[in-house]
Design an enzyme around this catalytic site. Sequence first.
Site, PDB file in Angstrom:
ATOM      1  N   SER A  64       0.794  -1.232   0.000  1.00 65.54           N
ATOM      2  CA  SER A  64       0.000   0.000   0.000  1.00 65.54           C
ATOM      3  C   SER A  64       0.826   1.280   0.000  1.00 65.54           C
ATOM      4  O   SER A  64       0.272   2.355  -0.238  1.00 65.54           O
ATOM      5  CB  SER A  64      -0.923   0.031   1.210  1.00 65.54           C
ATOM      6  OG  SER A  64      -1.993  -0.838   1.001  1.00 65.54           O
ATOM      7  N   LYS A  67       0.545   3.468  -2.928  1.00 69.71           N
ATOM      8  CA  LYS A  67      -0.607   4.374  -3.111  1.00 69.71           C
ATOM      9  C   LYS A  67      -0.178   5.842  -3.077  1.00 69.71           C
ATOM     10  O   LYS A  67      -0.788   6.703  -3.712  1.00 69.71           O
ATOM     11  CB  LYS A  67      -1.660   4.093  -2.025  1.00 69.71           C
ATOM     12  CG  LYS A  67      -2.296   2.704  -2.185  1.00 69.71           C
ATOM     13  CD  LYS A  67      -3.136   2.300  -0.983  1.00 69.71           C
ATOM     14  CE  LYS A  67      -3.737   0.908  -1.208  1.00 69.71           C
ATOM     15  NZ  LYS A  67      -4.423   0.369  -0.032  1.00 69.71           N
ATOM     16  N   TYR A 192      -2.275  -2.355 -10.683  1.00 66.84           N
ATOM     17  CA  TYR A 192      -2.335  -2.210  -9.221  1.00 66.84           C
ATOM     18  C   TYR A 192      -1.538  -3.330  -8.531  1.00 66.84           C
ATOM     19  O   TYR A 192      -0.748  -3.072  -7.624  1.00 66.84           O
ATOM     20  CB  TYR A 192      -3.799  -2.191  -8.764  1.00 66.84           C
ATOM     21  CG  TYR A 192      -3.955  -2.185  -7.263  1.00 66.84           C
ATOM     22  CD1 TYR A 192      -3.753  -1.022  -6.517  1.00 66.84           C
ATOM     23  CD2 TYR A 192      -4.292  -3.354  -6.572  1.00 66.84           C
ATOM     24  CE1 TYR A 192      -3.867  -1.025  -5.136  1.00 66.84           C
ATOM     25  CE2 TYR A 192      -4.413  -3.362  -5.193  1.00 66.84           C
ATOM     26  CZ  TYR A 192      -4.199  -2.198  -4.476  1.00 66.84           C
ATOM     27  OH  TYR A 192      -4.308  -2.202  -3.100  1.00 66.84           O
ATOM     28  N   TYR A 244      -4.660   3.635   7.914  1.00 71.85           N
ATOM     29  CA  TYR A 244      -6.025   3.076   7.862  1.00 71.85           C
ATOM     30  C   TYR A 244      -6.828   3.420   9.108  1.00 71.85           C
ATOM     31  O   TYR A 244      -6.730   4.534   9.599  1.00 71.85           O
ATOM     32  CB  TYR A 244      -5.982   1.566   7.624  1.00 71.85           C
ATOM     33  CG  TYR A 244      -5.226   1.256   6.375  1.00 71.85           C
ATOM     34  CD1 TYR A 244      -5.738   1.662   5.154  1.00 71.85           C
ATOM     35  CD2 TYR A 244      -4.003   0.654   6.412  1.00 71.85           C
ATOM     36  CE1 TYR A 244      -5.044   1.426   3.985  1.00 71.85           C
ATOM     37  CE2 TYR A 244      -3.299   0.416   5.250  1.00 71.85           C
ATOM     38  CZ  TYR A 244      -3.835   0.811   4.042  1.00 71.85           C
ATOM     39  OH  TYR A 244      -3.146   0.587   2.905  1.00 71.85           O
ATOM     40  N   VAL A 262       1.082  -3.897   3.796  1.00 70.10           N
ATOM     41  CA  VAL A 262       0.986  -5.218   4.439  1.00 70.10           C
ATOM     42  C   VAL A 262       2.253  -6.066   4.284  1.00 70.10           C
ATOM     43  O   VAL A 262       2.356  -7.129   4.884  1.00 70.10           O
ATOM     44  CB  VAL A 262      -0.240  -6.045   3.991  1.00 70.10           C
ATOM     45  CG1 VAL A 262      -1.511  -5.494   4.583  1.00 70.10           C
ATOM     46  CG2 VAL A 262      -0.317  -6.164   2.484  1.00 70.10           C
TER      47      VAL A 262
HETATM   48  O1  DON Z   1      -4.402  -4.693  -2.225  1.00 69.35           O
HETATM   49  C1  DON Z   1      -3.965  -5.261  -1.226  1.00 69.35           C
HETATM   50  O2  DON Z   1      -4.699  -5.786  -0.400  1.00 69.35           O
HETATM   51  C2  DON Z   1      -2.470  -5.246  -1.013  1.00 69.35           C
HETATM   52  N1  DON Z   1      -1.776  -5.371  -2.256  1.00 69.35           N
HETATM   53  C3  DON Z   1      -2.031  -3.971  -0.348  1.00 69.35           C
HETATM   54  C4  DON Z   1      -2.793  -3.686   0.935  1.00 69.35           C
HETATM   55  C5  DON Z   1      -1.976  -3.031   1.972  1.00 69.35           C
HETATM   56  O3  DON Z   1      -0.768  -2.944   1.913  1.00 69.35           O
HETATM   57  C6  DON Z   1      -2.685  -2.541   3.169  1.00 69.35           C
HETATM   58  N2  DON Z   1      -1.703  -2.042   4.113  1.00 69.35           N
HETATM   59  N3  DON Z   1      -1.569  -2.030   5.247  1.00 69.35           N
END
Ligand code: DON
Length: 311
Positions: A64, A67, A192, A244, A262
């Site tokens: 994330s 982003k 993405y 978040y 993540v």
């Molecule tokens: O889209 C997803 O779920 C993951 N590629 C990225 C989500 C993420 O990193 C949330 N972060 N804490």
Amino acid sequence: MQNFQQRLIQIIEEKRSWTQRGQVAKYIPELSKANPNILGIAMIDLTGQIFTAGDIDYEFTIQSISKVITLALTLMDSGEEVVFGKIGKEPTGDPFNSIIKLETLRPGRPLNPMINAGAIAVTSLIQGRDVSERFARITNLIQKLTGKEEVRIDHSVYLSEKQTGHRNRALAYFMLNEQVINGDVEDVLDLYFRQCSIMLTVADLARIGTVLANNGRSNETGEVIIPGRIARIIKTFMVTCGMYNSSGEFAIDVGIPAKSGVGGGILAAVPGKWGIGVIGPALDEKGNSIAGSQVLQVLSRELNLSMFTSG
Ligand code: DON
């Protein structure tokens, strides 16, 4: 500052035990193979002085944190009117991959660009002939921000998420139905998933942080990489939505603009002072690095880094 370098090593070793209280991400199968005990940090001040401690050579997928990069790119490409015509500016209080408010709030637009829905909509706005040209534009910006000659992805993580990312697929198709996204949804998702699997180190994140901390300007060359207003918008989203549904707690305990992923990475930018990169793949229940957040909390207290303290 020799003392500070030693103190940083001490903080990492003191907080390493926190990694045992969290869990590595499992919903992307390939991420479950990460070593949960890893913890590392790099901090770079605006004169270019670097301090590091712990597992600093470990390359991890930024997830994330990407982003932030794609938001900068689309704001530079298309401007605020277009981007915020499709994506809101408000925190959700929901988990990062939640779908609920897309349907219950009208119009069915994602609330902000830091949640998955908002980030997928941002990615749909990236300009370029095809996925590979659009992806090259993302990696070019990362190269400018980090000074890296080459930016690579972790192919197994990319394929793993492409095969299992049904929830993101659901978000994207819902937004197609709402005309938030136009064009080829599978191409948008592919881009993405690629951006999420870009691999960086803590020093790379810290370099990105210094540019944000320096209002979008490289502290090394003086080049404006991101216009000042866009750097400000990004740092503001990092405060309100970057961690978040822990963003409020993090703002109180740490008070530094930050974005987690993540994979366990955290990118932080202390305005006018520091770029910081942290890695710790063991996550708390909200999806943020559990030991990484602890480390930032100690640093914020000891170096008086909260934006919300004066004097
Ligand atoms: O889209 C997803 O779920 C993951 N590629 C990225 C989500 C993420 O990193 C949330 N972060 N804490």
